[in-house]
Design an enzyme around this catalytic site. Structure first.
Site, PDB file in Angstrom:
ATOM      1  N   LYS A  22     -55.997  94.710   8.515  1.00 39.71           N
ATOM      2  CA  LYS A  22     -55.818  93.454   9.277  1.00 39.71           C
ATOM      3  C   LYS A  22     -54.363  93.367   9.760  1.00 39.71           C
ATOM      4  O   LYS A  22     -54.108  93.094  10.927  1.00 39.71           O
ATOM      5  CB  LYS A  22     -56.127  92.265   8.381  1.00 39.71           C
ATOM      6  CG  LYS A  22     -55.604  90.922   8.885  1.00 39.71           C
ATOM      7  CD  LYS A  22     -55.979  89.763   8.016  1.00 39.71           C
ATOM      8  CE  LYS A  22     -55.017  89.460   6.926  1.00 39.71           C
ATOM      9  NZ  LYS A  22     -53.832  88.662   7.299  1.00 39.71           N
ATOM     10  N   ASN A  23     -53.411  93.623   8.854  1.00 37.92           N
ATOM     11  CA  ASN A  23     -52.003  93.381   9.196  1.00 37.92           C
ATOM     12  C   ASN A  23     -51.366  94.470  10.046  1.00 37.92           C
ATOM     13  O   ASN A  23     -50.232  94.290  10.504  1.00 37.92           O
ATOM     14  CB  ASN A  23     -51.192  93.126   7.920  1.00 37.92           C
ATOM     15  CG  ASN A  23     -51.599  91.798   7.283  1.00 37.92           C
ATOM     16  OD1 ASN A  23     -52.309  90.995   7.896  1.00 37.92           O
ATOM     17  ND2 ASN A  23     -51.178  91.587   6.052  1.00 37.92           N
ATOM     18  N   CYS A 116     -49.051  77.206   6.054  1.00 39.37           N
ATOM     19  CA  CYS A 116     -50.342  77.388   5.398  1.00 39.37           C
ATOM     20  C   CYS A 116     -50.120  77.198   3.901  1.00 39.37           C
ATOM     21  O   CYS A 116     -49.046  76.803   3.471  1.00 39.37           O
ATOM     22  CB  CYS A 116     -50.904  78.755   5.706  1.00 39.37           C
ATOM     23  SG  CYS A 116     -49.854  80.022   5.061  1.00 39.37           S
ATOM     24  N   ARG A 121     -43.535  78.956   6.066  1.00 39.75           N
ATOM     25  CA  ARG A 121     -43.692  80.020   7.081  1.00 39.75           C
ATOM     26  C   ARG A 121     -42.811  79.760   8.324  1.00 39.75           C
ATOM     27  O   ARG A 121     -43.314  79.639   9.429  1.00 39.75           O
ATOM     28  CB  ARG A 121     -45.154  80.177   7.482  1.00 39.75           C
ATOM     29  CG  ARG A 121     -46.123  80.266   6.314  1.00 39.75           C
ATOM     30  CD  ARG A 121     -45.963  81.501   5.444  1.00 39.75           C
ATOM     31  NE  ARG A 121     -46.280  82.742   6.111  1.00 39.75           N
ATOM     32  CZ  ARG A 121     -47.521  83.221   6.228  1.00 39.75           C
ATOM     33  NH1 ARG A 121     -48.536  82.554   5.744  1.00 39.75           N
ATOM     34  NH2 ARG A 121     -47.751  84.350   6.868  1.00 39.75           N
ATOM     35  N   ASP A 304     -48.990  90.084  -1.330  1.00 34.01           N
ATOM     36  CA  ASP A 304     -50.400  89.845  -1.029  1.00 34.01           C
ATOM     37  C   ASP A 304     -51.319  90.252  -2.181  1.00 34.01           C
ATOM     38  O   ASP A 304     -52.486  89.875  -2.207  1.00 34.01           O
ATOM     39  CB  ASP A 304     -50.824  90.595   0.241  1.00 34.01           C
ATOM     40  CG  ASP A 304     -50.163  89.990   1.460  1.00 34.01           C
ATOM     41  OD1 ASP A 304     -50.235  90.613   2.539  1.00 34.01           O
ATOM     42  OD2 ASP A 304     -49.558  88.916   1.331  1.00 34.01           O
ATOM     43  N   ARG A 396     -61.408  85.537   6.593  1.00 33.07           N
ATOM     44  CA  ARG A 396     -60.350  85.790   7.594  1.00 33.07           C
ATOM     45  C   ARG A 396     -59.834  87.222   7.467  1.00 33.07           C
ATOM     46  O   ARG A 396     -59.429  87.825   8.447  1.00 33.07           O
ATOM     47  CB  ARG A 396     -59.133  84.890   7.325  1.00 33.07           C
ATOM     48  CG  ARG A 396     -59.383  83.445   7.517  1.00 33.07           C
ATOM     49  CD  ARG A 396     -58.092  82.695   7.420  1.00 33.07           C
ATOM     50  NE  ARG A 396     -57.110  83.260   8.355  1.00 33.07           N
ATOM     51  CZ  ARG A 396     -56.029  82.595   8.719  1.00 33.07           C
ATOM     52  NH1 ARG A 396     -55.787  81.412   8.219  1.00 33.07           N
ATOM     53  NH2 ARG A 396     -55.178  83.120   9.577  1.00 33.07           N
TER      54      ARG A 396
END
Ligand code: EPZ
Length: 415
Positions: A22-23, A116, A121, A304, A396
């Site tokens: 994803k990243n 979030c 952030r 993460d 997500r």
């Protein structure tokens, strides 16, 4: 709002695979704006966040065709430089597209990305970097308008090795005049993947993976095909799911270098494994050892994986200490784990976890992507049934996580 229902107690066994990152996908999809042509991307995970990025690209005038994990993006007709508010709010990492719109147009307009559940952030490092290379920024009514007559290379010293800021500055510098050097750049593997993609498109980027990255401006870019790297956090998640259930699996399509810091900690916790190219044969011990974790920028233990590893430590023998050094509020998920019997004490950026023999099924809520994943792992080992609400957070960032875990013997249903 969908939920997972997990029947705990099954050891994970068998084999499964890791999807694309994803990243790495998100900045590479943003980078396709830079060339006025066709980019073919393979191994792009089919998840909410990449779907959001497709919506943003379409909103800017790109034509995007998705066929499973393959994307064909035609950016020849990009005719807009504004990122719509609702899409910015939906996914804060969409700020990454600002760099490539600026790189191509020398102007961009976007709103402050929503914070979030893991912290404020901010994007001050992105803005400071832009301003150093001649981009003027002004904020009005929550939107940031950026513009430059010329983007002229310079040296940028990042106060913190921010992944997003590093990526955004690279993207804004690709078509610049001169050379930009980023000092104290983030060293995450996703930035190396972005560099490989950009250079295949005809850009000139050097040093990704180290803390000094040099971008030499070019005039022309070309059509490109690229295969996205495997998702190191998904790999870590599936290995931790195996560890918490005392299982034994074969995991395919990994990059062993990228998951080295995670494997070090899993070995310390008592797991054993053997790696052959992009496959790992992994086995958990009967009972995991307590392990101390400090999150740091790559190549340290990734933030993460912090929540995901915490679940393991809730059933390990002994007391573990986790220090979260990257985000200021990344322990929200622990309140949900405590509802399952976990013994966790939070003191500022430190979590003290007293391992117990059992967790118990309960009704819990996902608070963010990785916090949600930690609840899935706790559900796999808990006695009885666990209901996890708000799994939209999990969807997500993980492609077919329930299917992959069920193929290893888990019992997860979506309602
Ligand atoms: C990327 O987020 C990842 N997201 C995150 O993964 C990951 O946790 C993070 O890097 C750290 O590795 C994507 O790649 C899409 P940062 P990013 O800028 O770029 C502060 C997931 O679960 N900071 O390195 O937002 C910031 O507040 C997600 O997949 C500033 O102060 O991370 C944070 O404390 C979650 N000013 C720290 O730096 C800035 O201008 C790290 O942020 C930018 C960041």
């Amino acid at each position: 709002m969908s939920s997972y229902i997990i029947e705990g107690g099954k050891k994970l066994q068998g084999e499964t695979y890791v999807s694309g990152s994803k990243n790495a996908s998100l900045p590479i999809m943003a980078a396709t704006i830079l060339n006025k042509g066709i980019s073919k991307l393979y191994n792009v995970p089919n998840i909410h966040d990449t779907q959001m990025m497709i919506e943003i690209l379409k909103n800017l005038g790109c034509k995007v065709k998705r066929n499973g994990n393959k994307l064909i993006i035609d950016s020849s007709k990009v005719n807009n430089y504004e990122i719509p508010e609702n899409l910015m709010r939906e996914m804060r990492s969409s700020v990454i597209i600002a760099g490539s719109i600026l790189g191509r147009y020398k102007k961009a307009s976007f709103s402050y990305p929503g914070g979030c559940d893991i912290g404020a952030r901010p994007i001050d490092l992105h803005i400071k970097g832009f301003e150093k290379i001649g981009i003027k920024t002004q904020e009005e009514h929550g939107r940031i308008n950026c513009f430059a007559d010329e983007i002229i290379g310079d040296e940028i010293n990042l106060d913190f090795p921010s992944v997003g800021a590093t990526e955004n500055i690279i993207l804004a510098s690709i078509l610049q005049k001169g050379v930009t050097t980023i000092v104290n750049a983030a060293m995450e593997p996703e930035i190396e993947d972005l560099q490989k993609f950009l250079n295949r498109m005809g850009a000139k980027v050097e040093g990704a993976g180290s803390n000094i990255i040099k971008i030499t401006g070019v005039q022309q870019l070309k059509d490109v095909s690229y295969n996205i790297m495997p998702d190191r956090i998904e790999a870590g998640t599936i290995l931790c799911a195996t560890a918490i259930t005392g299982g034994k699996i074969k995991l395919k399509q990994i990059n062993p270098i990228h998951i080295a810091p995670i494997l070090d900690k899993l070995r310390e916790a008592g797991c054993s494994f053997e790696i052959k190219k992009d496959i790992i044969n992994f086995e958990a011990p009967k009972r995991l050892n307590a392990v101390d974790i400090r999150t740091t920028p790559y190549p340290g233990f990734p933030t993460d994986m912090q929540a995901i590893f915490a679940s393991l430590l809730c059933v390990a023998s002994g007391t573990s200490v986790i220090v979260e050094n990257i985000f200021e509020n990344r322990f929200k998920y622990t309140q949900e784990l405590q509802r399952m019997g976990a013994k966790i004490k939070i003191e500022g950026r430190t979590a003290i976890i007293k391992g117990s023999r059992k967790l118990y099924g309960a009704e819990v809520k996902a608070t963010d992507l990785r916090g949600g994943a930690s609840l899935v792992l706790a559900g796999l080992v808990a006695k009885g049934k666990t209901k996890i609400e708000d799994i939209k957070y999990i969807l997500r960032g993980y492609e077919k996580l329930d299917e992959k875990l069920n193929s290893l013997g888990a019992n997860i249903k979506i309602i």
